[in-house]
Design a protein around this motif. Structure first.
Motif, PDB file in Angstrom:
ATOM      1  N   ASP A   1      41.821 159.474  40.206  1.00  0.00           N
ATOM      2  CA  ASP A   1      41.965 159.342  41.661  1.00  0.00           C
ATOM      3  C   ASP A   1      41.986 157.879  42.095  1.00  0.00           C
ATOM      4  OD1 ASP A   1      39.329 158.833  41.063  1.00  0.00           O
ATOM      5  OD2 ASP A   1      38.492 159.994  42.720  1.00  0.00           O
ATOM      6  N   VAL A   2      42.592 157.023  41.269  1.00  0.00           N
ATOM      7  CA  VAL A   2      42.693 155.600  41.570  1.00  0.00           C
ATOM      8  C   VAL A   2      44.163 155.212  41.721  1.00  0.00           C
ATOM      9  CG1 VAL A   2      42.341 153.261  40.680  1.00  0.00           C
ATOM     10  CG2 VAL A   2      40.527 154.961  40.443  1.00  0.00           C
ATOM     11  N   ALA A   3      44.493 154.547  42.834  1.00  0.00           N
ATOM     12  CA  ALA A   3      45.825 153.961  43.033  1.00  0.00           C
ATOM     13  C   ALA A   3      45.743 152.488  42.666  1.00  0.00           C
ATOM     14  CB  ALA A   3      46.269 154.121  44.484  1.00  0.00           C
ATOM     15  N   VAL A   4      46.628 152.046  41.784  1.00  0.00           N
ATOM     16  CA  VAL A   4      46.601 150.657  41.339  1.00  0.00           C
ATOM     17  C   VAL A   4      47.721 149.875  42.004  1.00  0.00           C
ATOM     18  CG1 VAL A   4      45.625 151.360  39.123  1.00  0.00           C
ATOM     19  CG2 VAL A   4      48.099 151.035  39.320  1.00  0.00           C
ATOM     20  N   THR A   5      47.588 148.548  41.980  1.00  0.00           N
ATOM     21  CA  THR A   5      48.649 147.666  42.452  1.00  0.00           C
ATOM     22  C   THR A   5      49.451 147.192  41.237  1.00  0.00           C
ATOM     23  OG1 THR A   5      47.005 145.886  42.402  1.00  0.00           O
ATOM     24  CG2 THR A   5      47.437 146.922  44.523  1.00  0.00           C
ATOM     25  N   PRO A   6      50.716 146.800  41.410  1.00  0.00           N
ATOM     26  CA  PRO A   6      51.559 146.509  40.236  1.00  0.00           C
ATOM     27  C   PRO A   6      50.976 145.482  39.265  1.00  0.00           C
ATOM     28  CG  PRO A   6      52.919 146.720  42.194  1.00  0.00           C
ATOM     29  CD  PRO A   6      51.490 146.771  42.671  1.00  0.00           C
ATOM     30  N   ASN A   7      50.347 144.431  39.791  1.00  0.00           N
ATOM     31  CA  ASN A   7      49.855 143.349  38.922  1.00  0.00           C
ATOM     32  C   ASN A   7      48.351 143.450  38.690  1.00  0.00           C
ATOM     33  OD1 ASN A   7      50.199 140.945  37.381  1.00  0.00           O
ATOM     34  ND2 ASN A   7      49.408 139.754  39.078  1.00  0.00           N
ATOM     35  N   TRP A   8      47.842 144.646  38.514  1.00  0.00           N
ATOM     36  CA  TRP A   8      46.389 144.815  38.421  1.00  0.00           C
ATOM     37  C   TRP A   8      45.841 144.479  37.039  1.00  0.00           C
ATOM     38  CZ3 TRP A   8      43.791 149.356  36.072  1.00  0.00           C
ATOM     39  CH2 TRP A   8      44.666 150.167  35.338  1.00  0.00           C
ATOM     40  N   ILE A   9      46.676 144.465  36.012  1.00  0.00           N
ATOM     41  CA  ILE A   9      46.176 144.267  34.647  1.00  0.00           C
ATOM     42  C   ILE A   9      46.130 142.791  34.250  1.00  0.00           C
ATOM     43  CG2 ILE A   9      46.744 144.647  32.207  1.00  0.00           C
ATOM     44  CD1 ILE A   9      47.558 147.442  32.875  1.00  0.00           C
ATOM     45  N   ALA A  10      47.201 142.044  34.515  1.00  0.00           N
ATOM     46  CA  ALA A  10      47.316 140.674  34.006  1.00  0.00           C
ATOM     47  C   ALA A  10      46.145 139.766  34.387  1.00  0.00           C
ATOM     48  CB  ALA A  10      48.643 140.064  34.460  1.00  0.00           C
ATOM     49  N   PRO A  11      45.653 139.767  35.642  1.00  0.00           N
ATOM     50  CA  PRO A  11      44.539 138.859  35.962  1.00  0.00           C
ATOM     51  C   PRO A  11      43.290 139.115  35.123  1.00  0.00           C
ATOM     52  CG  PRO A  11      45.549 139.690  37.977  1.00  0.00           C
ATOM     53  CD  PRO A  11      46.119 140.493  36.848  1.00  0.00           C
ATOM     54  N   ILE A  12      43.034 140.375  34.796  1.00  0.00           N
ATOM     55  CA  ILE A  12      41.845 140.696  34.006  1.00  0.00           C
ATOM     56  C   ILE A  12      42.044 140.332  32.545  1.00  0.00           C
ATOM     57  CG2 ILE A  12      40.432 142.602  33.139  1.00  0.00           C
ATOM     58  CD1 ILE A  12      40.582 143.861  35.873  1.00  0.00           C
ATOM     59  N   ILE A  13      43.180 140.710  31.972  1.00  0.00           N
ATOM     60  CA  ILE A  13      43.444 140.363  30.575  1.00  0.00           C
ATOM     61  C   ILE A  13      43.487 138.839  30.424  1.00  0.00           C
ATOM     62  CG2 ILE A  13      45.075 140.565  28.664  1.00  0.00           C
ATOM     63  CD1 ILE A  13      43.537 143.144  29.376  1.00  0.00           C
ATOM     64  N   GLY A  14      43.964 138.148  31.449  1.00  0.00           N
ATOM     65  CA  GLY A  14      44.017 136.687  31.411  1.00  0.00           C
ATOM     66  C   GLY A  14      42.649 136.060  31.190  1.00  0.00           C
ATOM     67  N   ILE A  15      41.639 136.486  31.963  1.00  0.00           N
ATOM     68  CA  ILE A  15      40.317 135.868  31.793  1.00  0.00           C
ATOM     69  C   ILE A  15      39.633 136.360  30.523  1.00  0.00           C
ATOM     70  CG2 ILE A  15      40.029 135.498  34.274  1.00  0.00           C
ATOM     71  CD1 ILE A  15      37.985 137.784  34.277  1.00  0.00           C
ATOM     72  N   MET A  16      39.927 137.585  30.100  1.00  0.00           N
ATOM     73  CA  MET A  16      39.306 138.090  28.872  1.00  0.00           C
ATOM     74  C   MET A  16      39.903 137.414  27.638  1.00  0.00           C
ATOM     75  SD  MET A  16      38.719 142.164  29.736  1.00  0.00           S
ATOM     76  CE  MET A  16      37.490 142.438  28.446  1.00  0.00           C
ATOM     77  N   GLU A  17      41.200 137.125  27.663  1.00  0.00           N
ATOM     78  CA  GLU A  17      41.829 136.430  26.548  1.00  0.00           C
ATOM     79  C   GLU A  17      41.364 134.981  26.448  1.00  0.00           C
ATOM     80  OE1 GLU A  17      44.861 137.684  24.153  1.00  0.00           O
ATOM     81  OE2 GLU A  17      42.975 138.762  24.417  1.00  0.00           O
ATOM     82  N   ASN A  18      41.000 134.399  27.591  1.00  0.00           N
ATOM     83  CA  ASN A  18      40.546 133.009  27.602  1.00  0.00           C
ATOM     84  C   ASN A  18      39.072 132.855  27.263  1.00  0.00           C
ATOM     85  OD1 ASN A  18      43.014 131.795  28.211  1.00  0.00           O
ATOM     86  ND2 ASN A  18      42.758 132.152  30.406  1.00  0.00           N
ATOM     87  N   ASP A  19      38.334 133.940  27.216  1.00  0.00           N
ATOM     88  CA  ASP A  19      36.898 133.874  26.936  1.00  0.00           C
ATOM     89  C   ASP A  19      36.521 135.062  26.061  1.00  0.00           C
ATOM     90  OD1 ASP A  19      34.155 133.686  26.865  1.00  0.00           O
ATOM     91  OD2 ASP A  19      33.900 133.360  29.011  1.00  0.00           O
ATOM     92  N   ALA A  20      36.353 134.797  24.775  1.00  0.00           N
ATOM     93  CA  ALA A  20      36.068 135.873  23.816  1.00  0.00           C
ATOM     94  C   ALA A  20      34.700 136.512  24.045  1.00  0.00           C
ATOM     95  CB  ALA A  20      36.155 135.330  22.392  1.00  0.00           C
ATOM     96  N   ASP A  21      33.854 135.869  24.851  1.00  0.00           N
ATOM     97  CA  ASP A  21      32.520 136.422  25.116  1.00  0.00           C
ATOM     98  C   ASP A  21      32.539 137.518  26.183  1.00  0.00           C
ATOM     99  OD1 ASP A  21      31.598 134.664  23.276  1.00  0.00           O
ATOM    100  OD2 ASP A  21      30.608 133.319  24.690  1.00  0.00           O
TER     101      ASP A  21
ATOM    102  N   LYS B   1      41.024 139.194  41.733  1.00  0.00           N
ATOM    103  CA  LYS B   1      42.472 139.065  41.912  1.00  0.00           C
ATOM    104  C   LYS B   1      43.181 140.364  41.551  1.00  0.00           C
ATOM    105  CE  LYS B   1      43.009 134.069  41.360  1.00  0.00           C
ATOM    106  NZ  LYS B   1      43.615 132.987  40.549  1.00  0.00           N
ATOM    107  N   SER B   2      42.524 141.177  40.772  1.00  0.00           N
ATOM    108  CA  SER B   2      43.031 142.519  40.475  1.00  0.00           C
ATOM    109  C   SER B   2      42.406 143.478  41.475  1.00  0.00           C
ATOM    110  CB  SER B   2      42.650 142.917  39.050  1.00  0.00           C
ATOM    111  OG  SER B   2      42.963 144.268  38.810  1.00  0.00           O
ATOM    112  N   VAL B   3      43.237 144.306  42.116  1.00  0.00           N
ATOM    113  CA  VAL B   3      42.747 145.207  43.170  1.00  0.00           C
ATOM    114  C   VAL B   3      43.244 146.629  42.909  1.00  0.00           C
ATOM    115  CG1 VAL B   3      42.702 145.684  45.654  1.00  0.00           C
ATOM    116  CG2 VAL B   3      42.789 143.324  44.849  1.00  0.00           C
ATOM    117  N   VAL B   4      42.331 147.590  43.024  1.00  0.00           N
ATOM    118  CA  VAL B   4      42.702 149.004  42.968  1.00  0.00           C
ATOM    119  C   VAL B   4      42.042 149.725  44.130  1.00  0.00           C
ATOM    120  CG1 VAL B   4      42.935 148.947  40.453  1.00  0.00           C
ATOM    121  CG2 VAL B   4      40.780 149.707  41.463  1.00  0.00           C
TER     122      VAL B   4
END
Length: 670
Positions: free
Chosen positions: A413-433, A539-542
């Motif tokens: 029951d979640v509506a996502v926005t088109p660019n909802w994944i990249a901002p999160i993967i971006g910070i996770m890829e930049n910080d392995a912790d 920056k990612s919104v659902v």
């Protein structure tokens, strides 16, 4: 997308969600509004509609005012509306008679009579009707009688749109088409018909297509040479554009718009070309004769080609980067949720992240969810589980069948926005912790509010009561950008839960006997004990409907929350503090029981008793499990000390009920 130019041709719309305006430029500010009506249309199982005007109202109301300059023609606007996913565009032939409608007539005969709206998204300063008597409050008053929702575009947002339009016009008037493109979110375009010229370009080796721009109000950038992309019959070419009065050619005073299309040799007189202005190369200037002009054009051509080649290289690198980016599996757990899938899956399919796959794990539904998915969404992989394992074990079973660098656990029951994944993967890829991350979660039913489940990231008080930035108990805040910072938190919502797949599998995933609720907090706590970070990326919104499986007021949900909270304490609290925390929770749960009693919610009191009744016999087993949990944590540990960021040292119950702290921002930092 359907386009209508005559109000008499309008079909009966289904649950129409509309917005009204000129939308000149269809820039980033406008795009937020288009996203809003698309989300609301999904919510109401309806259709998104943009109502715009042609000609521009200023041309009709102030016919002597010749100063108006438009960023987009009506054709360019329509193409952009389609690009941003609108279902219908209605072009209103704006006339003096239309502008003379009374405000009541505008609502009753136009808005309601033509659209039967389910929702209207409108600016706080929107004016309509004779002498501009109608306003937002007038619409809200009538909304009650006609049963439609009014979503107000706040003053700050409207002002941002106005400022953006002004900045775009200023940039274009200065020839800075790159800045204009950044502000617009797309290139500035010129669209026109190819007409006959003097064919001087052909005589010097640079044949050009002369463009006639029919709109007299179209803003034109300064004279000079521009690097452009050219579109002819949906095929893209590269070229260089000249705008100017051709000062090197005698007896030529008329302003010319002509484009030299590279590697192109077709007869296109009478055809339509669309030009995207990519960059400004040089100002117009006078040359002594055609040979000097020809030599300069050779230099211009080389510069334009080099510039466009660099852009192509950047695009190719971006594509290569995207192709090699971390892979993402979006996994939606379903149990008898066909209507949620029907409503929300289309938004997930619009996800722009390149390396992502969508799975629906079906928990042995007894409705026809699986058949529906296979018929309506054949591109989605369906994982059919043999029984209803609940949320926790259902994901454990499903994720064993999925391969990806990241798992994204998404409620149905979640509506996502088109660019909802990249901002999160971006910070996770930049910080392995970073082990786990969530987006900002807003309410699907009230998009300006945070949603109860997760809001802007979860925290835990000293007695292990969970609460959120943006929601403490039943007090939910309006999202005014107050929590737009990337923040380390204690737990993330299971409604939209990003986790590194290797960590999920190595630490044992969710604990299956939780069935549902708080299993994500238990998992976050275990990984925090291993030293990892848990984050929120706003920056990612659902948009979460909430209560899709169990209503927030359900006694069953209360039972699971009270029981699983106790489970979580025994499994994760420090040695020597477990029984003290359990005793404290007994007292605080008693206070909760009194609150339910005062509210007359007697079934919830029963939920507390049942939670404790089932918890205490399980304590010996839970205590024995502590060593197993420690082993799981040791397997993935990155530091000896647990990461306690997101732990609130005071009591949230005391702060909320005694000190009256209803907002996260009201809490003292501890």
């Amino acid at each position: 997308m359907n386009v209508y130019y005559d109000l008499q041709d309008l079909p009966p719309f289904k649950n129409a969600v509309l917005t009204i305006g000129s939308f000149d430029g269809v820039h980033r500010g406008h795009q937020k509004i288009l996203e809003k009506i698309n989300v609301l249309a999904t919510k109401y199982l309806g259709e998104s509609i943009v109502v715009t005007f042609h000609p521009h109202p200023r041309l009709v109301i102030y016919p002597k005012d010749k100063s108006l300059r438009l960023l987009t023609s009506i054709e360019e606007k329509i193409a952009l509306f389609e690009r941003f996913g609108v279902d219908h565009v209605v072009v209103i032939p704006f006339t003096v008679a239309f502008s003379q409608q009374e405000a009541d007539e505008y609502i009753e005969k136009f808005l309601v009579g033509k659209f039967q709206p389910k929702a209207i998204v409108i600016g706080y300063d929107h004016r309509f009707g004779l002498n501009r008597k109608g306003n937002i409050d007038f619409i809200k008053y009538h909304a009650k009688n006609y049963d439609f929702e009014v979503v107000e575009i706040e003053e700050q947002e409207v002002e941002e749109i106005t400022v953006s339009s002004t900045k775009i016009r200023t940039a274009l008037q200065q020839g800075d088409v790159k800045k204009a493109a950044r502000l617009m979110g797309h290139y500035f375009t010129l669209t026109g018909q190819v007409v006959y010229g003097q064919q001087i370009g052909s005589t010097i080796g640079f044949p050009t297509a002369n463009l006639s721009i029919t709109s007299k109000q179209k803003l034109l950038p300064p004279d000079g040479i521009y690097a452009v992309y050219v579109y002819h019959k949906e095929q893209q070419y590269e070229g260089m554009l000249y705008i100017g009065h051709r000062p090197s050619i005698k007896d030529e005073n008329q302003r010319s718009i002509e484009v030299n299309i590279f590697n192109f040799n077709q007869q296109i007189y009478g055809d339509t070309l669309k030009l995207e202005l990519v960059d400004f190369i040089r100002e117009d200037k006078t040359f002594e004769g055609l040979e000097a002009l020809k030599e300069q054009l050779r230099l211009d051509e080389k510069q334009v080609k080099n510039h466009l080649a660099k852009l192509k290289q950047v695009a190719q690198k971006t594509q290569a980067t995207q192709a090699s980016t971390a892979s993402v599996a979006i996994v939606i757990l379903n149990y008898n949720g066909k209507e949620h899938l029907r409503a929300f899956l289309p938004t997930v399919l619009q996800t722009t992240y390149t390396d992502s796959k969508i799975y629906v794990a079906d928990n042995a539904s007894t409705d026809d969810s699986v058949q529906f998915l296979k018929a309506q969404f054949p591109e989605i992989k369906v994982l059919e589980l043999t029984e209803n394992y609940g949320f926790a074990e259902g994901y454990n079973q499903a994720l064993q069948q999925v391969e990806a660098d990241y798992f994204v656990l998404l409620n149905s029951d979640v509506a996502v926005t088109p660019n909802w994944i990249a901002p999160i993967i971006g910070i996770m890829e930049n910080d392995a912790d970073i082990a786990i991350c969530q987006p900002k979660i807003l309410s699907y039913q009230q998009p300006t509010y945070f949603e109860h489940a997760g809001a802007a990231g979860g925290f835990m008080d000293r007695f292990n009561y969970p609460f959120c930035r943006g929601r403490i108990f039943d007090a939910v805040e309006i999202d005014e950008g107050q929590y737009n910072s990337v923040q380390e938190v204690f737990w993330c919502s299971g409604a939209a839960f990003f986790i590194r797949s290797k960590l999920y599998l190595k630490i044992g995933g969710f604990e299956g006997y939780f069935f549902a609720h708080l299993e994500e907090i238990d998992l976050c706590w275990r990984l925090k004990r291993a030293g990892y970070k848990v984050m929120i990326q706003p920056k990612s919104v659902v948009y979460h409907l909430g209560g899709g499986a169990l209503n927030y007021g359900s006694p069953r949900k209360s039972y699971l929350n009270f029981r699983n909270s106790l489970y979580t304490i025994v499994r994760n609290e420090k040695e020597g503090k477990v029984f003290g925390r359990i005793f404290a929770r007994l007292l605080l749960d008693g206070v909760a029981g009194i609150v339910f009693l005062l509210k007359g919610e007697f079934k919830h009191i029963g939920s507390i008793f049942r939670a404790h009744w089932h918890f205490f016999p399980k304590v010996p087993q839970l205590m024995r499990e502590r060593s197993r949990v420690k082993d799981q944590i040791r397997e993935v540990r990155i530091q000896d000390e647990p990461n306690l960021v997101g732990k609130y040292k005071s009591s949230i119950v005391w702060q909320y009920y005694v000190n009256g702290k209803k907002k996260f921002s009201d809490l003292s930092k501890q």
